[in-house]
Design a protein around this motif. Structure first.
Motif, short mmCIF file in Angstrom:
data_model
loop_
_atom_site.label_atom_id
_atom_site.label_comp_id
_atom_site.label_asym_id
_atom_site.label_seq_id
_atom_site.Cartn_x
_atom_site.Cartn_y
_atom_site.Cartn_z
N ILE A 22 -16.67 -8.68 -13.03
CA ILE A 22 -15.29 -8.44 -12.69
C ILE A 22 -14.72 -7.39 -14.02
O ILE A 22 -14.94 -7.96 -15.05
N VAL A 27 -18.17 -13.12 -15.71
CA VAL A 27 -17.58 -14.27 -15.87
C VAL A 27 -18.65 -15.28 -15.18
O VAL A 27 -19.39 -15.23 -14.21
N MET A 29 -19.76 -19.52 -15.05
CA MET A 29 -19.34 -21.03 -14.84
C MET A 29 -20.52 -21.98 -15.12
O MET A 29 -21.43 -21.71 -14.07
N ILE A 31 -21.72 -24.93 -13.61
CA ILE A 31 -21.35 -25.88 -12.20
C ILE A 31 -21.07 -27.19 -12.43
O ILE A 31 -20.16 -27.91 -12.10
N GLY A 34 -17.53 -27.28 -15.08
CA GLY A 34 -16.61 -26.54 -14.54
C GLY A 34 -15.97 -25.47 -15.53
O GLY A 34 -15.00 -25.04 -15.38
N TYR A 36 -15.98 -22.17 -17.94
CA TYR A 36 -16.28 -20.74 -17.57
C TYR A 36 -16.28 -19.98 -18.87
O TYR A 36 -15.35 -20.31 -19.83
N TRP B 221 -10.95 -16.01 -11.44
CA TRP B 221 -12.15 -16.25 -10.86
C TRP B 221 -12.53 -17.75 -11.31
O TRP B 221 -12.95 -18.47 -10.26
N GLY B 222 -12.25 -18.05 -12.28
CA GLY B 222 -12.72 -19.11 -13.21
C GLY B 222 -11.83 -20.39 -12.76
O GLY B 222 -12.50 -21.42 -12.23
N GLU B 223 -10.64 -20.10 -12.67
CA GLU B 223 -9.78 -21.13 -12.10
C GLU B 223 -10.04 -21.44 -10.50
O GLU B 223 -9.95 -22.67 -10.01
N LEU B 225 -13.06 -21.39 -9.01
CA LEU B 225 -14.18 -22.11 -8.93
C LEU B 225 -13.96 -23.50 -9.66
O LEU B 225 -14.81 -24.36 -9.05
N LYS B 226 -13.11 -23.64 -10.33
CA LYS B 226 -13.01 -25.06 -11.00
C LYS B 226 -12.56 -26.00 -9.91
O LYS B 226 -12.67 -27.09 -9.81
N ARG B 231 -18.28 -29.08 -5.97
CA ARG B 231 -19.19 -27.92 -6.75
C ARG B 231 -20.65 -28.50 -7.00
O ARG B 231 -21.47 -27.75 -7.10
#
Lengths: 97, 281
Positions: A22, A27, A29, A31, A34, A36, B221-223, B225-226, B231
């Motif tokens: 991006i 970025v 994460m 999994i 959670g 990142y 993006w991170g928020e 996917l949290k 997940r």
């Protein structure tokens, strides 16, 4: 463990991660947790190398030095810091060869 | 649906050939038959299995979802888990990406409300309904990408609220085993999928109402996917790259804001009005 052994350590990305590029950054994460992180600059290149498969530390250093024309000692320090950050976040695993 | 157990907000018998049969089973599946095994899941080409660590096992085989439970599977807590984990696993298997969020619409503009448990997601949804929003979903949202638009279809028009919240907004419902009240929101039937216009991520509660702050795409993006539902089982269905890519498309097209719910139900309306004004502007 000697410095020579550490350079031959192999770094592999944890398969259970999510990632996206991006605005010039990557970025990533974890999994499970959670959490990142956002990776910019030379870290993007290093992460792309690792995305192709496990790599020894020294191979990451060689690739970064070739791309960015940086001194060996500085490159080694920055690659080590990058790898440590990934490992701390559970995004990568480092194993002795 | 053709279900042996009562499911909230969904008829047990659809009257037409069922896409999914839900059956109570006395037997556990043979775990040796599964090629991949994770922390609380196992997967083979045609079947998957999830367990919650408390004696509840779900197994899908073809279009049959088998439930094996040490306790009454219709007990509210376990049933919520069935709906959450089981259906999300099926959605992932079919390439859909489920989000843990509330979805509401002001006219033809949909918004998502996301946040960790306890941040006030459902209470915020109730406050938004009080200022004129229509509920599209609570807890489970499955956006659909249609060309340049991302649309939110309505599903499960129920809110799970604390008793304090139901008392404040003068709504009634059925109490669950966890003490939360399941409220069926009265609104005119409307099965249209509404274009998504904004996502609001709830941060920590604050004393004073502040303006929503737009997040940079990397953080957005991170928020997002949290708040990806189930997940932990995403890798089991080889959906990691897909989920990341869907979140990428969402943050490219949809602004994501961080907002903080104020302490005190009496100030939630003020925050809801702020969000409504932003959506309708």
């Amino acid at each position: 463990m000697s410095a020579q052994n550490q350079k031959s350590d192999v770094v592999a990305l944890n398969s259970d991660h999510l990632s996206a590029e991006i605005d010039g950054e990557i970025v990533v994460m974890n999994i499970a947790s959670g959490r990142y992180v956002s990776i910019g600059g030379p870290g993007v290149f290093l992460f792309q190398m690792l995305s192709e498969g496990p790599r020894p530390i020294e191979e990451l250093c060689l690739g970064a030095r070739d791309r960015y024309e940086v001194e060996e000692a500085q490159c080694a320090t920055e690659v080590e810091a990058f790898v440590q950050r990934l490992c701390d976040e559970g995004l990568a695993v480092r194993t002795a060869s | 649906m053709d279900s042996d157990i009562a499911l909230p907000a969904v008829p047990n018998r659809s009257g037409s050939p069922a896409d999914l049969a839900v059956r109570c089973s006395a037997d556990y599946p043979d775990t040796d038959a599964f090629a991949l095994v994770g922390q609380n899941w196992s997967l083979s080409q045609n079947e998957w299995r999830l367990w919650d660590g408390k004696g509840l096992h779900l197994t899908q085989s073809g279009n049959v979802l088998h439930i094996r439970s040490e306790e009454d599977p219709e007990a509210a807590e376990q049933l919520q888990w069935v709906l959450g984990a089981g259906f999300c696993a099926m959605l992932l298997r079919h390439g859909s990406v489920p989000w843990h969020a509330a979805a509401l619409a002001f006219g033809d503009s949909a918004i998502l409300i996301m946040g960790d448990s306890g941040k006030g997601k459902s209470t915020t949804a109730m406050a938004l309904i009080a200022v004129g929003a229509r509920l599209l979903a609570d807890d489970l949202v499955v956006p659909v990408i249609k060309g340049d638009d991302i649309v939110i279809p309505p599903v499960f028009l129920n809110l799970r609220l604390t008793r304090q919240t139901t008392n404040y907004f003068d709504v009634q419902g059925v109490a669950g085993a966890d003490g939360k009240i399941s409220v069926s929101v009265p609104q005119a039937p409307d099965d249209r999928a509404i274009p998504l216009r904004a996502i609001y991520v709830l941060g920590d509660r604050v004393d004073e109402i502040g303006a929503p702050v737009r997040l940079p795409k990397t953080r957005a993006w991170g928020e997002l996917l949290k708040n990806l539902f189930a997940r932990a089982v995403v890798p089991a269905f080889a959906r990691s790259a897909h989920a990341g890519a869907v979140a990428r498309r969402m943050v490219d097209r949809i602004p994501v804001f961080e907002v903080h719910a104020p302490e005190g139900l009496d100030r939630m309306i003020g925050m809801a009005e702020t969000i409504r004004a932003a959506v309708e502007s």
